[in-house]
Design a protein around this motif. Structure first.
Motif, PDB file in Angstrom:
ATOM      1  N   THR A 165       0.692  -1.213  -0.255  1.00 29.50           N
ATOM      2  CA  THR A 165      -0.056   0.049  -0.214  1.00 29.50           C
ATOM      3  C   THR A 165       0.742   1.333  -0.514  1.00 29.50           C
ATOM      4  O   THR A 165       2.593   1.260   0.706  1.00 29.50           O
ATOM      5  N   TYR A 180      -3.477  -1.820  -2.022  1.00 29.38           N
ATOM      6  CA  TYR A 180      -3.446  -0.941  -3.306  1.00 29.38           C
ATOM      7  C   TYR A 180      -2.877  -2.714  -4.964  1.00 29.38           C
ATOM      8  O   TYR A 180      -3.174  -2.866  -5.293  1.00 29.38           O
ATOM      9  N   PHE A 204      -6.323  -1.669  -6.959  1.00 28.47           N
ATOM     10  CA  PHE A 204      -6.771  -0.281  -6.938  1.00 28.47           C
ATOM     11  C   PHE A 204      -6.303  -0.031  -8.390  1.00 28.47           C
ATOM     12  O   PHE A 204      -4.683   0.917  -8.197  1.00 28.47           O
ATOM     13  N   LYS A 207      -4.697   3.502  -8.011  1.00 28.69           N
ATOM     14  CA  LYS A 207      -3.030   3.863  -7.466  1.00 28.69           C
ATOM     15  C   LYS A 207      -1.960   2.959  -8.245  1.00 28.69           C
ATOM     16  O   LYS A 207      -1.160   3.347  -8.332  1.00 28.69           O
TER      17      LYS A 207
END
Length: 257
Positions: A165, A180, A204, A207
């Motif tokens: 992340t 992520y 994600f 991202k």
């Protein structure tokens, strides 16, 4: 024969006369169910963890305040992999037993290509090394180069899973920071074929791109496999007063400052 994929159909891949069953499950990364499966943290647990963290943070970690890292903190506490995500839910394990290691890896990679996943594989001995080195050193930070600068990623390794992340998100949300990118290692063919299959899910896509996710996976693994780089991981987890982020930048040949 047909394979049902989210209401559509796709043909089976053949491996030396055997069908290799592949299932792809979609999910909504913004849904409350998805986040709860990943984090499963309640307010009371957070308060308890924060109290523990205050007691565990030595003065040497104060210099990491700007990065939001604190020793003893837990990322994605109670993490549960997205279900179903066993190897049996992705392939027909019994029929895959008849594939050669090379065919198995090739089909695994071909299937995941362009599906929003990252696929890889490694030898069983390498997996064992990663597993052993991750036990005392579960966390690390990796700079992800973007344009004229880098974004720092926070990594947690708890085999057979690896989670990534953004460090800024972890700083802002603590244990509620959603990964992520998640990685799962499958050991079912480690002994019979000396192959560990690896699947990464980009949670994600806004991202993290597939290419960035693959680079993060390969780079994170390199810090656990390479003896010199692993010393930085040990220092980060065990000797924080001596850890310098610039050493990571130098190891990756990235500019400092």
């Amino acid at each position: 024969m047909l394979l049902h994929v989210d209401g559509s159909t796709s043909t089976f891949r053949s491996c030396q006369g055997y069908f290799f069953t592949l299932f792809f499950f979609s999910f909504d990364p913004e849904s409350s169910l998805f986040i709860s499966l990943l984090l499963q943290n309640h307010i009371n647990q957070q308060k308890h963890q924060q109290q523990q963290q205050r007691q565990e943070i030595p003065n040497d970690f104060l210099k990491w305040a700007s990065l939001g890292f604190c020793r003893g903190s837990r990322f994605a506490t109670g993490f549960t992999p997205l279900q179903p995500k066993t190897l049996e839910s992705i392939i027909d394990v019994e029929r895959a037993k008849h594939c050669s290691p090379e065919d198995l890896i090739s089909i695994w990679d071909d299937y995941h290509l362009g599906r929003g996943h990252v696929s890889a594989s490694m030898k069983g001995q390498l997996y064992h090394l990663l597993e052993q080195r991750a036990i005392p050193c579960r966390h690390f930070v990796i700079p992800l180069w973007r344009g004229s600068g880098y974004t720092t990623m926070f990594v947690q390794v708890q085999m057979p899973y690896m989670l990534f992340t953004g460090l800024e998100d972890y700083k802002a949300r603590g244990t509620q920071a959603a990964p992520y990118f998640t990685v799962t290692y499958y050991k079912e063919f480690s002994e019979s074929k000396d192959v560990v299959l690896i699947r990464g899910d980009v949670v994600f896509t806004s991202k993290l791109s597939d290419e960035e996710a693959r680079w993060l996976l390969e780079t994170a693994q390199s810090f656990y496999f390479n003896d010199v780089r692993y010393k930085l991981v040990e220092r980060f987890n065990k000797e924080t007063r001596d850890f310098e982020f610039k050493d990571v930048l130098q190891a990756l040949e990235m500019p400092i400052g």
